[in-house]
Motif scaffolding. Structure first.
Motif, PDB file in Angstrom:
ATOM      1  N   PHE A 155       0.829  -1.203   0.000  1.00 33.07           N
ATOM      2  CA  PHE A 155       0.000   0.000   0.000  1.00 33.07           C
ATOM      3  C   PHE A 155       0.864   1.253   0.000  1.00 33.07           C
ATOM      4  CE2 PHE A 155      -2.171   3.423   2.280  1.00 33.07           C
ATOM      5  CZ  PHE A 155      -3.321   3.558   1.497  1.00 33.07           C
ATOM      6  N   ASP A 156       1.961   1.221   0.752  1.00 32.81           N
ATOM      7  CA  ASP A 156       2.865   2.368   0.801  1.00 32.81           C
ATOM      8  C   ASP A 156       3.452   2.631  -0.581  1.00 32.81           C
ATOM      9  OD1 ASP A 156       4.255   4.404   2.335  1.00 32.81           O
ATOM     10  OD2 ASP A 156       6.070   3.227   1.995  1.00 32.81           O
ATOM     11  N   LEU A 157       3.776   1.565  -1.307  1.00 35.39           N
ATOM     12  CA  LEU A 157       4.331   1.727  -2.654  1.00 35.39           C
ATOM     13  C   LEU A 157       3.292   2.293  -3.612  1.00 35.39           C
ATOM     14  CD1 LEU A 157       6.629   1.330  -4.638  1.00 35.39           C
ATOM     15  CD2 LEU A 157       5.905  -1.031  -4.934  1.00 35.39           C
ATOM     16  N   VAL A 158       2.049   1.772  -3.545  1.00 32.55           N
ATOM     17  CA  VAL A 158       0.978   2.283  -4.401  1.00 32.55           C
ATOM     18  C   VAL A 158       0.684   3.741  -4.079  1.00 32.55           C
ATOM     19  CG1 VAL A 158      -1.482   2.061  -4.934  1.00 32.55           C
ATOM     20  CG2 VAL A 158      -0.051   0.021  -4.777  1.00 32.55           C
ATOM     21  N   LEU A 159       0.697   4.088  -2.794  1.00 34.50           N
ATOM     22  CA  LEU A 159       0.443   5.465  -2.377  1.00 34.50           C
ATOM     23  C   LEU A 159       1.511   6.400  -2.921  1.00 34.50           C
ATOM     24  CD1 LEU A 159      -1.173   7.498  -0.659  1.00 34.50           C
ATOM     25  CD2 LEU A 159       0.270   6.878   1.280  1.00 34.50           C
ATOM     26  N   ALA A 160       2.778   5.971  -2.881  1.00 30.48           N
ATOM     27  CA  ALA A 160       3.859   6.807  -3.392  1.00 30.48           C
ATOM     28  C   ALA A 160       3.757   6.987  -4.905  1.00 30.48           C
ATOM     29  CB  ALA A 160       5.206   6.192  -3.022  1.00 30.48           C
ATOM     30  N   GLN A 161       3.276   5.973  -5.603  1.00 22.62           N
ATOM     31  CA  GLN A 161       3.186   6.058  -7.062  1.00 22.62           C
ATOM     32  C   GLN A 161       1.985   6.883  -7.524  1.00 22.62           C
ATOM     33  OE1 GLN A 161       3.166   1.922  -8.151  1.00 22.62           O
ATOM     34  NE2 GLN A 161       5.410   1.792  -8.242  1.00 22.62           N
ATOM     35  N   THR A 162       0.846   6.763  -6.807  1.00 26.18           N
ATOM     36  CA  THR A 162      -0.360   7.472  -7.233  1.00 26.18           C
ATOM     37  C   THR A 162      -0.533   8.818  -6.543  1.00 26.18           C
ATOM     38  OG1 THR A 162      -1.696   6.349  -5.539  1.00 26.18           O
ATOM     39  CG2 THR A 162      -1.500   5.273  -7.695  1.00 26.18           C
ATOM     40  N   GLY A 163       0.045   8.961  -5.344  1.00 24.77           N
ATOM     41  CA  GLY A 163      -0.073  10.219  -4.618  1.00 24.77           C
ATOM     42  C   GLY A 163      -1.430  10.433  -3.970  1.00 24.77           C
ATOM     43  N   GLU A 164      -2.270   9.399  -3.894  1.00 30.11           N
ATOM     44  CA  GLU A 164      -3.583   9.549  -3.274  1.00 30.11           C
ATOM     45  C   GLU A 164      -4.037   8.213  -2.705  1.00 30.11           C
ATOM     46  OE1 GLU A 164      -6.341   8.826  -7.237  1.00 30.11           O
ATOM     47  OE2 GLU A 164      -5.925  10.885  -6.588  1.00 30.11           O
ATOM     48  N   ARG A 165      -4.981   8.287  -1.757  1.00 29.44           N
ATOM     49  CA  ARG A 165      -5.567   7.081  -1.166  1.00 29.44           C
ATOM     50  C   ARG A 165      -6.825   6.730  -1.957  1.00 29.44           C
ATOM     51  NH1 ARG A 165      -3.517   5.952   3.934  1.00 29.44           N
ATOM     52  NH2 ARG A 165      -2.357   7.641   4.909  1.00 29.44           N
ATOM     53  N   SER A 166      -6.827   5.559  -2.526  1.00 29.72           N
ATOM     54  CA  SER A 166      -7.988   5.090  -3.266  1.00 29.72           C
ATOM     55  C   SER A 166      -8.002   3.570  -3.235  1.00 29.72           C
ATOM     56  CB  SER A 166      -7.963   5.609  -4.708  1.00 29.72           C
ATOM     57  OG  SER A 166      -6.782   5.174  -5.367  1.00 29.72           O
ATOM     58  N   ALA A 167      -9.109   2.992  -3.691  1.00 27.81           N
ATOM     59  CA  ALA A 167      -9.217   1.538  -3.711  1.00 27.81           C
ATOM     60  C   ALA A 167      -8.169   0.954  -4.652  1.00 27.81           C
ATOM     61  CB  ALA A 167     -10.616   1.124  -4.153  1.00 27.81           C
ATOM     62  N   SER A 168      -7.480  -0.092  -4.203  1.00 26.54           N
ATOM     63  CA  SER A 168      -6.446  -0.730  -5.015  1.00 26.54           C
ATOM     64  C   SER A 168      -6.316  -2.179  -4.568  1.00 26.54           C
ATOM     65  CB  SER A 168      -5.100   0.011  -4.874  1.00 26.54           C
ATOM     66  OG  SER A 168      -4.704   0.053  -3.518  1.00 26.54           O
ATOM     67  N   TRP A 169      -5.475  -2.929  -5.264  1.00 24.37           N
ATOM     68  CA  TRP A 169      -5.383  -4.369  -4.976  1.00 24.37           C
ATOM     69  C   TRP A 169      -4.838  -4.682  -3.588  1.00 24.37           C
ATOM     70  CZ3 TRP A 169      -0.687  -6.574  -3.973  1.00 24.37           C
ATOM     71  CH2 TRP A 169       0.448  -5.853  -4.369  1.00 24.37           C
ATOM     72  N   PRO A 170      -4.011  -3.829  -2.935  1.00 26.22           N
ATOM     73  CA  PRO A 170      -3.619  -4.159  -1.550  1.00 26.22           C
ATOM     74  C   PRO A 170      -4.799  -4.276  -0.584  1.00 26.22           C
ATOM     75  CG  PRO A 170      -2.121  -2.520  -2.449  1.00 26.22           C
ATOM     76  CD  PRO A 170      -3.250  -2.661  -3.427  1.00 26.22           C
ATOM     77  N   ASP A 171      -5.958  -3.697  -0.949  1.00 28.17           N
ATOM     78  CA  ASP A 171      -7.126  -3.820  -0.066  1.00 28.17           C
ATOM     79  C   ASP A 171      -7.531  -5.281   0.112  1.00 28.17           C
ATOM     80  OD1 ASP A 171      -7.401  -1.066   0.360  1.00 28.17           O
ATOM     81  OD2 ASP A 171      -8.447  -0.820  -1.548  1.00 28.17           O
ATOM     82  N   ALA A 172      -7.358  -6.094  -0.927  1.00 28.12           N
ATOM     83  CA  ALA A 172      -7.666  -7.523  -0.809  1.00 28.12           C
ATOM     84  C   ALA A 172      -6.724  -8.205   0.170  1.00 28.12           C
ATOM     85  CB  ALA A 172      -7.595  -8.189  -2.176  1.00 28.12           C
ATOM     86  N   VAL A 173      -5.462  -7.763   0.204  1.00 26.59           N
ATOM     87  CA  VAL A 173      -4.494  -8.325   1.143  1.00 26.59           C
ATOM     88  C   VAL A 173      -4.856  -7.921   2.566  1.00 26.59           C
ATOM     89  CG1 VAL A 173      -2.033  -8.588   1.653  1.00 26.59           C
ATOM     90  CG2 VAL A 173      -2.764  -8.130  -0.690  1.00 26.59           C
ATOM     91  N   TYR A 174      -5.278  -6.673   2.734  1.00 25.74           N
ATOM     92  CA  TYR A 174      -5.744  -6.232   4.054  1.00 25.74           C
ATOM     93  C   TYR A 174      -6.938  -7.067   4.514  1.00 25.74           C
ATOM     94  CZ  TYR A 174      -2.883  -2.001   4.416  1.00 25.74           C
ATOM     95  OH  TYR A 174      -1.842  -1.135   4.539  1.00 25.74           O
TER      96      TYR A 174
END
Length: 213
Positions: A155-174
């Protein structure tokens, strides 16, 4: 004790719930996707409470001559995990991070570093072994925390790449992490363990061979 560890996990779950509520409020009510918010305070608090819960579980003691082996094994796992975390999480997240304030830059490293500390706690618990016999419940909780480390790093990596909090595939891992933690807590509720163990149970034991390092 196990009840104390479960209480720490419960408080961590509450902190996580508050953080998710803040994130949902920002998304739905305010229509914003800030990369940094008050939710991060509760998310990091959850990591600290999970670490406290792990270290509160009653664990087997090791004889003094083999304590160095446990320390060496834990150091090997931590160093290996640190290399993986650095290569797959910290390095790309730092490279993709946009210029921002001090807090933004600190959070790029806060979650991976918290993940490393949590990895050390998981490793120590695995190498020492639980004192109680409810291995299914303990395994579910340990697995849930281990999965949460992976979720936080991705999630930290996705956040750094997109610059925003939104639904993404790490949510399934959570979600998988939540289910494992709930399953472990439910197993402990159905099959409670004693609050105290005999002197024989608490006696130091030899360090068994572990494939973890």
């Amino acid at each position: 004790s196990v009840p104390r560890a479960l209480r720490w996990l419960a408080w961590g779950g509450l902190a996580l719930f508050v953080g998710n509520c803040i994130t949902l409020f920002n998304l739905e009510a305010l229509g914003e996707k800030p990369p940094v918010s008050w939710a991060d305070v509760f998310y990091l608090t959850d990591l600290v409470l999970m670490m406290a819960a792990l270290l509160s579980f009653p664990l087997s003691r090791r004889i003094s001559l083999e304590r160095w082996k446990l320390g060496l094994d834990a150091a090997m796992v931590l160093m290996g995990g640190a290399v993986v975390i650095w290569f797959f999480a910290i390095r790309p997240a730092a490279a993709a991070a946009r210029p921002g304030g001090v807090i933004d830059q600190l959070l790029v490293f806060a979650y991976p570093l918290a993940g490393m500390l949590l990895l050390l706690a998981v490793t120590t618990v695995l190498l020492r072994g639980p004192l109680d016999a409810n291995r299914l419940a303990f395994g579910c909780i340990l697995g849930g925390i281990a999965v949460s480390i992976v979720a936080d790093l991705t999630f930290d990596l996705v956040l750094a790449q997109t610059g925003e909090r939104s639904a993404s595939w790490p949510d399934a891992v959570y979600l998988l992490s939540y289910l494992l933690l709930i399953a472990g807590a439910e197993q402990y509720r159905r099959h409670p363990v004693p609050r105290r163990w005999s002197a024989e149970d608490q006696a130091p034991r030899p360090q068994p061979l572990s494939p973890l390092p």
